[in-house]
Design a protein around this motif. Sequence first.
Motif, PDB file in Angstrom:
ATOM      1  N   THR A 312      29.138  35.454 -45.474  1.00  0.00           N
ATOM      2  CA  THR A 312      28.220  36.274 -44.673  1.00  0.00           C
ATOM      3  C   THR A 312      27.455  37.263 -45.536  1.00  0.00           C
ATOM      4  OG1 THR A 312      29.742  36.120 -42.800  1.00  0.00           O
ATOM      5  CG2 THR A 312      28.075  37.856 -42.712  1.00  0.00           C
ATOM      6  N   GLU A 313      28.158  37.894 -46.489  1.00  0.00           N
ATOM      7  CA  GLU A 313      27.542  38.933 -47.319  1.00  0.00           C
ATOM      8  C   GLU A 313      26.592  38.352 -48.367  1.00  0.00           C
ATOM      9  OE1 GLU A 313      27.918  42.350 -47.433  1.00  0.00           O
ATOM     10  OE2 GLU A 313      29.059  42.311 -45.566  1.00  0.00           O
ATOM     11  N   LEU A 314      26.997  37.271 -49.008  1.00  0.00           N
ATOM     12  CA  LEU A 314      26.250  36.768 -50.169  1.00  0.00           C
ATOM     13  C   LEU A 314      25.508  35.467 -49.903  1.00  0.00           C
ATOM     14  CD1 LEU A 314      28.940  37.408 -52.954  1.00  0.00           C
ATOM     15  CD2 LEU A 314      27.100  38.929 -52.227  1.00  0.00           C
ATOM     16  N   GLY A 315      25.898  34.763 -48.861  1.00  0.00           N
ATOM     17  CA  GLY A 315      25.296  33.463 -48.612  1.00  0.00           C
ATOM     18  C   GLY A 315      25.860  32.410 -49.550  1.00  0.00           C
ATOM     19  N   LEU A 316      25.459  31.178 -49.340  1.00  0.00           N
ATOM     20  CA  LEU A 316      25.866  30.064 -50.190  1.00  0.00           C
ATOM     21  C   LEU A 316      24.632  29.318 -50.677  1.00  0.00           C
ATOM     22  CD1 LEU A 316      28.965  28.678 -48.228  1.00  0.00           C
ATOM     23  CD2 LEU A 316      28.984  29.918 -50.407  1.00  0.00           C
ATOM     24  N   PRO A 317      24.610  28.899 -51.940  1.00  0.00           N
ATOM     25  CA  PRO A 317      25.663  29.115 -52.934  1.00  0.00           C
ATOM     26  C   PRO A 317      25.745  30.574 -53.366  1.00  0.00           C
ATOM     27  CG  PRO A 317      23.755  28.131 -53.971  1.00  0.00           C
ATOM     28  CD  PRO A 317      23.453  28.160 -52.502  1.00  0.00           C
ATOM     29  N   CYS A 318      26.869  30.944 -53.969  1.00  0.00           N
ATOM     30  CA  CYS A 318      27.026  32.280 -54.547  1.00  0.00           C
ATOM     31  C   CYS A 318      27.777  32.152 -55.862  1.00  0.00           C
ATOM     32  CB  CYS A 318      27.746  33.223 -53.586  1.00  0.00           C
ATOM     33  SG  CYS A 318      29.466  32.801 -53.271  1.00  0.00           S
ATOM     34  N   VAL A 319      27.763  33.219 -56.636  1.00  0.00           N
ATOM     35  CA  VAL A 319      28.386  33.229 -57.959  1.00  0.00           C
ATOM     36  C   VAL A 319      29.644  34.089 -57.906  1.00  0.00           C
ATOM     37  CG1 VAL A 319      28.093  33.839 -60.392  1.00  0.00           C
ATOM     38  CG2 VAL A 319      26.158  32.922 -59.096  1.00  0.00           C
ATOM     39  N   LEU A 320      30.737  33.566 -58.443  1.00  0.00           N
ATOM     40  CA  LEU A 320      32.007  34.288 -58.511  1.00  0.00           C
ATOM     41  C   LEU A 320      32.385  34.487 -59.976  1.00  0.00           C
ATOM     42  CD1 LEU A 320      33.954  32.236 -55.804  1.00  0.00           C
ATOM     43  CD2 LEU A 320      32.655  34.352 -55.465  1.00  0.00           C
ATOM     44  N   LYS A 321      32.891  35.684 -60.287  1.00  0.00           N
ATOM     45  CA  LYS A 321      33.185  36.010 -61.681  1.00  0.00           C
ATOM     46  C   LYS A 321      34.565  36.629 -61.836  1.00  0.00           C
ATOM     47  CE  LYS A 321      28.349  37.233 -62.773  1.00  0.00           C
ATOM     48  NZ  LYS A 321      27.472  38.265 -63.375  1.00  0.00           N
ATOM     49  N   LYS A 322      35.288  36.148 -62.846  1.00  0.00           N
ATOM     50  CA  LYS A 322      36.494  36.853 -63.260  1.00  0.00           C
ATOM     51  C   LYS A 322      36.079  38.210 -63.813  1.00  0.00           C
ATOM     52  CE  LYS A 322      39.510  34.777 -65.796  1.00  0.00           C
ATOM     53  NZ  LYS A 322      40.104  33.969 -66.892  1.00  0.00           N
ATOM     54  N   PRO A 323      36.891  39.250 -63.639  1.00  0.00           N
ATOM     55  CA  PRO A 323      36.510  40.575 -64.151  1.00  0.00           C
ATOM     56  C   PRO A 323      36.234  40.606 -65.647  1.00  0.00           C
ATOM     57  CG  PRO A 323      38.350  40.761 -62.643  1.00  0.00           C
ATOM     58  CD  PRO A 323      38.148  39.291 -62.881  1.00  0.00           C
ATOM     59  N   ASP A 324      36.932  39.753 -66.415  1.00  0.00           N
ATOM     60  CA  ASP A 324      36.788  39.781 -67.870  1.00  0.00           C
ATOM     61  C   ASP A 324      36.063  38.552 -68.409  1.00  0.00           C
ATOM     62  OD1 ASP A 324      38.757  37.980 -67.266  1.00  0.00           O
ATOM     63  OD2 ASP A 324      40.232  38.747 -68.696  1.00  0.00           O
ATOM     64  N   SER A 325      35.192  37.958 -67.601  1.00  0.00           N
ATOM     65  CA  SER A 325      34.460  36.770 -68.047  1.00  0.00           C
ATOM     66  C   SER A 325      33.465  37.123 -69.145  1.00  0.00           C
ATOM     67  CB  SER A 325      33.718  36.138 -66.867  1.00  0.00           C
ATOM     68  OG  SER A 325      32.840  37.076 -66.264  1.00  0.00           O
ATOM     69  N   SER A 326      33.176  36.127 -69.999  1.00  0.00           N
ATOM     70  CA  SER A 326      32.191  36.320 -71.064  1.00  0.00           C
ATOM     71  C   SER A 326      31.635  34.970 -71.483  1.00  0.00           C
ATOM     72  CB  SER A 326      32.822  37.021 -72.279  1.00  0.00           C
ATOM     73  OG  SER A 326      33.844  36.230 -72.846  1.00  0.00           O
ATOM     74  N   PHE A 327      30.420  34.994 -72.009  1.00  0.00           N
ATOM     75  CA  PHE A 327      29.762  33.772 -72.474  1.00  0.00           C
ATOM     76  C   PHE A 327      29.844  32.654 -71.424  1.00  0.00           C
ATOM     77  CE2 PHE A 327      30.648  35.885 -76.517  1.00  0.00           C
ATOM     78  CZ  PHE A 327      29.405  35.787 -77.126  1.00  0.00           C
ATOM     79  N   SER A 328      29.616  33.016 -70.154  1.00  0.00           N
ATOM     80  CA  SER A 328      29.586  32.080 -69.023  1.00  0.00           C
ATOM     81  C   SER A 328      30.949  31.486 -68.696  1.00  0.00           C
ATOM     82  CB  SER A 328      28.590  30.928 -69.272  1.00  0.00           C
ATOM     83  OG  SER A 328      27.282  31.435 -69.417  1.00  0.00           O
ATOM     84  N   GLN A 329      32.007  31.857 -69.424  1.00  0.00           N
ATOM     85  CA  GLN A 329      33.344  31.366 -69.110  1.00  0.00           C
ATOM     86  C   GLN A 329      33.973  32.282 -68.072  1.00  0.00           C
ATOM     87  OE1 GLN A 329      35.459  29.555 -72.721  1.00  0.00           O
ATOM     88  NE2 GLN A 329      34.154  31.081 -73.671  1.00  0.00           N
ATOM     89  N   GLY A 330      34.625  31.679 -67.070  1.00  0.00           N
ATOM     90  CA  GLY A 330      35.180  32.474 -65.986  1.00  0.00           C
ATOM     91  C   GLY A 330      34.149  32.824 -64.936  1.00  0.00           C
ATOM     92  N   VAL A 331      32.984  32.173 -64.983  1.00  0.00           N
ATOM     93  CA  VAL A 331      31.915  32.370 -63.998  1.00  0.00           C
ATOM     94  C   VAL A 331      31.651  31.024 -63.332  1.00  0.00           C
ATOM     95  CG1 VAL A 331      29.540  33.100 -63.602  1.00  0.00           C
ATOM     96  CG2 VAL A 331      30.894  34.189 -65.413  1.00  0.00           C
ATOM     97  N   VAL A 332      31.739  30.987 -61.985  1.00  0.00           N
ATOM     98  CA  VAL A 332      31.571  29.722 -61.264  1.00  0.00           C
ATOM     99  C   VAL A 332      30.579  29.896 -60.133  1.00  0.00           C
ATOM    100  CG1 VAL A 332      33.889  28.904 -61.832  1.00  0.00           C
ATOM    101  CG2 VAL A 332      33.539  30.218 -59.744  1.00  0.00           C
ATOM    102  N   LYS A 333      30.006  28.772 -59.720  1.00  0.00           N
ATOM    103  CA  LYS A 333      29.107  28.769 -58.563  1.00  0.00           C
ATOM    104  C   LYS A 333      29.793  28.034 -57.421  1.00  0.00           C
ATOM    105  CE  LYS A 333      25.349  26.186 -58.497  1.00  0.00           C
ATOM    106  NZ  LYS A 333      23.968  25.697 -58.702  1.00  0.00           N
ATOM    107  N   ALA A 334      29.936  28.737 -56.296  1.00  0.00           N
ATOM    108  CA  ALA A 334      30.487  28.116 -55.091  1.00  0.00           C
ATOM    109  C   ALA A 334      29.323  27.561 -54.281  1.00  0.00           C
ATOM    110  CB  ALA A 334      31.278  29.134 -54.287  1.00  0.00           C
TER     111      ALA A 334
END
Length: 492
Positions: A312-334
Motif C-alpha cells: 500500500t505504501e510503496l506499490g509494486l514493484p518496490c525495492v527492499l534493502k538490507k541495512p548494510d547492503s553495498s555494491f547492489s548486494q543485499g538489494v532486491v526488487k519485489a
Amino acid sequence: MRKIIIVDYPKDWEEAIEDTEVVDAQTYLTNSTYTDIRSARIFNLCRSHRYQSAGYYVSLLAEARGHKPIPSVTTMQDLKSPTIVRAITVEIEDLIQKSLAGLKSKSFTLSIYFGQNLALKYEKLSKALHDHFQAPLLKAQFVYKDHWVLQSISQVPINEVPEDHKKYLKSFAKAYFARHRFSGARRSRKAYDLAILVDPQEKAPPSNNKAIQQFVEAAESLGFYTELITKDDYRRLPEFDALFIRETTAVNHHTYRFARKAFADGLVVIDDPVSILRCTNKVYLAELLTKARVTVPKTMIIHKDNRCKVETELGLPCVLKKPDSSFSQGVVKAKDQESLKQELDKLLDDSELIIGQEYIPTDFDWRIGILDKQPLYACKYYMAKGHWQIYNWNGKRKQDEEGAGEVIPFEQVPFHVLHTALKAANLIGNGLYGVDLKEINGKAYVIEVNDNPSIDAGVEDRILKKDLYTSIMKTIKQRIDNQKTGNGRTDG
C-alpha cells in the motif's frame, strides 16, 4: 623514529635489544629531553597502568607529545570495559572454542607476551587477542559455562611475570621488535607514514589495482612512506600517521575495527569510524535524510509489524534493502505479492529492520564524489545490461556484471543534483563520500550516501586524472599537519 621502552625501575628490563633504549618512567615524564623529541614510539612496560599512575601518565603524555604509545590510553580503557571484552568474544568465538577444546578444567589463564604464548597451539588465539588489545604483556582469563567465555583480559605487571616465563618473554620481545617495521631503518626517510588497507581477494573493491598504484604514487610525491596493508596487519596500525581504507567497509567487520583503532590512536583515517557507522546502515540514513528534509524516493522502515503495509505504501514493484547492503548486494526488487512475501521473509529473518523504497526506473544513477564538503567528481553510472541495477551479480558473462560509467564535468551537472548531493553528504561529516541520486523531472532524489566510494582508474579519474588521487592525498597530509600543529582532529 626512536624506540623507547619505559619501565618503573631499570632492573625491570635489563635485556639489550637492538635499536631500542630503556628509560625509567620518572625520567620520561619529567626530563625535558623527552618532551622535545619529535618522533618516538613508546613501549610502556610500567608495573601499573591504573588511572593517574605513572604508567597511565606515560601513555597519556606520550600521546600529548605526538609520540606513539603502546598501549595507548584508549587500549587501557578498553581493557577495563566488560562491554568491549564481550564484543571481542563474539568476534573470535570460533577461535576461542577451537583453541581451548582440549582442556578439562573449568577455567584457563592465557599469558600473552608480545603477541605470543609459550604453547604453540595457542598462537592464533594469542595473536588475535593482542591484535584487539595492543599491549606488550597481557593475561586473558577464560571460564567454561557449557562453552568457553573470555571473562576478562588485563595487563601483566612486568614484575609479576613468572620466573620460568622470563626466558620466553625475552625471546618473544626480540622477535616482536625484529619483525615490526618500526624496529628497522627505512631505505628513505619520509615525513609521513600512510597505510592503505586493501583486500587482494575482494571481488569488487572500491579501487582497482591501477588506482591503488596511483594513490601510492600521489602519496609518495607528497612525502609519504606508503604501504599496502591487509586485515592481518591490525597490530601494526600504531606505526603509521594515517590510514586510508580501500576495502568495502561494514560495521561488523575488520574494516570498522581498523578505523576505530586508528582513530582512537590519533591517526588520520578515511573512512573514519563515525562515517562508516552512518553510511553503512540504510536505516540510519533513511531516518537522517528524512529528518533533514532531503529529497528521497518514498521510503519506509519495515519491520514485522508493518510489513503488511508495504504494498500500500510503496506499490509494486518496490525495492527492499538490507541495512548494510553495498555494491547492489543485499538489494532486491519485489515484482509482485508473492516475491514481496518471499523477500520480506528472507530479509526480516536476518534483521529486525530493513528498508523499502518505491521503484524508480532510470537509465543511470548520478554519483557525486565529495571530500571535505566539496565536490570532487561527478559520474553517471548506467545500469548493467538488461538489469535494473548498476551491478548484476547474476550476470552470465563477466562483462554484463557492471554497467558503464561516464565522468561528467561539473559545469554539465544540474545544480539541483549537486546541491542535493552536498546537502546529504554534509549531514554525515567531512570525509570521502559518494552520493547516489536519481534525477526525475527536474528533481534529484538521494538513493544513499556511501562512505568508501568507488575510485577506479579509467572511470572516476577520466577528467582529473592524477590530480584526483593527489587531491585526496593532500587532504590526508593537511589533516596530519593540522593535528601536529594543534589545530585539532579534522577527520570524521
